[in-house]
Design an enzyme around this catalytic site. Structure first.
Site, PDB file in Angstrom:
ATOM      1  CG  ASP A  64       0.497   8.049  -1.403  1.00 41.81           C
ATOM      2  OD1 ASP A  64       1.566   8.345  -0.849  1.00 41.81           O
ATOM      3  OD2 ASP A  64       0.376   7.062  -2.174  1.00 41.81           O
ATOM      4  CB  SER A  65       2.554  10.125   3.722  1.00 49.31           C
ATOM      5  OG  SER A  65       2.660  11.494   3.376  1.00 49.31           O
ATOM      6  CG  ASP A 103       2.171  11.089  -3.655  1.00 52.09           C
ATOM      7  OD1 ASP A 103       3.037  11.133  -4.571  1.00 52.09           O
ATOM      8  OD2 ASP A 103       2.461  10.801  -2.479  1.00 52.09           O
ATOM      9  CE  LYS A 133       5.932  11.599  -4.093  1.00 55.56           C
ATOM     10  NZ  LYS A 133       5.532  10.200  -3.819  1.00 55.56           N
ATOM     11  CD  GLU A 135       4.622   4.777  -4.237  1.00 56.71           C
ATOM     12  OE1 GLU A 135       4.650   3.526  -4.287  1.00 56.71           O
ATOM     13  OE2 GLU A 135       4.247   5.411  -3.234  1.00 56.71           O
ATOM     14  CD  GLU A 202       9.697   6.414   1.041  1.00 57.64           C
ATOM     15  OE1 GLU A 202       8.980   6.879   0.141  1.00 57.64           O
ATOM     16  OE2 GLU A 202       9.265   6.077   2.166  1.00 57.64           O
TER      17      GLU A 202
HETATM   18  O1  KIV Z   1       3.539  10.272   0.386  1.00 56.88           O
HETATM   19  C1  KIV Z   1       4.561  10.879   0.751  1.00 56.88           C
HETATM   20  O2  KIV Z   1       4.544  11.654   1.712  1.00 56.88           O
HETATM   21  C2  KIV Z   1       5.786  10.663   0.000  1.00 56.88           C
HETATM   22  C3  KIV Z   1       7.051  11.190   0.581  1.00 56.88           C
HETATM   23  C4  KIV Z   1       7.404  10.482   1.816  1.00 56.88           C
HETATM   24  C5  KIV Z   1       8.137  11.207  -0.405  1.00 56.88           C
HETATM   25  O3  KIV Z   1       5.752  10.059  -1.003  1.00 56.88           O
END
Ligand code: KIV
Length: 289
Positions: A64-65, A103, A133, A135, A202
């Protein structure tokens, strides 16, 4: 692919991958046992997915970056399911070998276990993801368990959690005190216990990440967490030198910003000078060329 009898991880076969084998969740788990470093990078589009896949990257993380990197938001909080699905599908189309992990964005799983399962299912069905993924540790263990019960593999994410930026008061290194480390260890153990197949750590001191890795039986993937995790992940734009800001834990393996500025400036100059397009770069009236 050679499969060994199930080891510590119930329900997973420990597998040894040949370099061309399609990467699967059991292969990722087996890499920890085989002490083979796991190479993870973010990817957000088709072309980059194909390029990274051709370099033998094990996991393409549709992070989600993308909220920061692709959309220019100042956090990941505005990212939607529709964005994640569209980018996941593009990445899934671009790769042959790598595992695609996507994510779950902010508020797609926090409200209820039902939301978590349904949105994880959308990332798989509509986005082509092979795992998701999310959090959180102890607080999200129920969500992880329910998603795994729906046969969708889950990667956990502890330490600096960008979706918790407002609770953390900024993007700060986590787990520096003994008390904070104990909380992280509880989070990691809860995620593992709930069925996560791997965990991103992280923004955590190297020694803390090493102790958490030692305490777990599933692979840890570090970002700003030192060299002792079972794998490493970076945001692809950071690695390529495309980001404005370079955090301490990033190594720029290229300076593509410079290359792009140079290429585009040269294009502009060629158009201004009338030297682009040349005759060879233009169609003639009487030929198929
Ligand atoms: O969103 C993302 O890119 C991440 C990584 C930095 C682990 O969660």
């Amino acid at each position: 692919m050679r499969c060994l009898p199930p080891g510590k991880m119930e329900g997973f076969f420990m597998c040894v991958a040949k370099s061309k084998d399609k990467i699967t969740v059991p292969i990722i788990v087996g890499k920890r046992t085989q002490k083979e470093p796991i190479k993870v990078l973010t990817a957000y589009d088709f072309r980059m997915s194909a390029l990274l896949d051709s370099c033998g990257i094990d996991i393409l993380l549709v992070g989600d970056s993308l909220g920061n990197v692709v959309y220019g938001f100042d956090s990941t909080l505005p990212v939607t399911m529709d964005m994640m699905i569209a980018h996941s599908a593009a990445v899934a189309r671009g790769r042959e070998r790598a595992l695609v992990v996507s994510d779950l964005p902010f508020m797609s799983y926090q409200v209820s276990e039902e939301d978590a399962v349904m949105n994880a299912g959308r990332l798989v069905k509509e986005g082509g993801a092979e795992a998701v993924k999310l959090e959180g540790g102890v607080a999200m263990a129920g969500r992880i368990r329910r998603i795994v019960e729906a046969d969708i593999p889950v990667m956990g994410h502890i330490g600096l959690r960008p979706q918790a930026v407002n609770m953390m008061g900024g993007y700060k290194v986590q787990g520096r005190s003994e008390q904070e480390e104990a909380i992280l260890l509880e989070d990691a153990s809860a995620a593992q216990e709930a069925g996560a197949f791997a965990i991103v750590i992280e923004g955590v001191p190297s020694a803390t990440a090493a102790r958490i890795t030692e305490a777990l039986s599933i692979p840890t993937i570090g970002i700003g967490a030192g060299p002792d995790c079972n794998g490493q992940v970076l945001v692809i734009d950071d690695l390529l030198g495309l980001s404005e800001f370079t955090p301490k834990f990033v190594r720029k393996f290229a300076d593509l910003s410079k290359e792009i500025v140079s290429a585009v400036s040269n294009y502009g100059k060629a158009v201004d000078a009338g030297s682009f397009p040349s005759a060879e770069e233009s169609f003639g009236a009487d030929s198929q060329k």
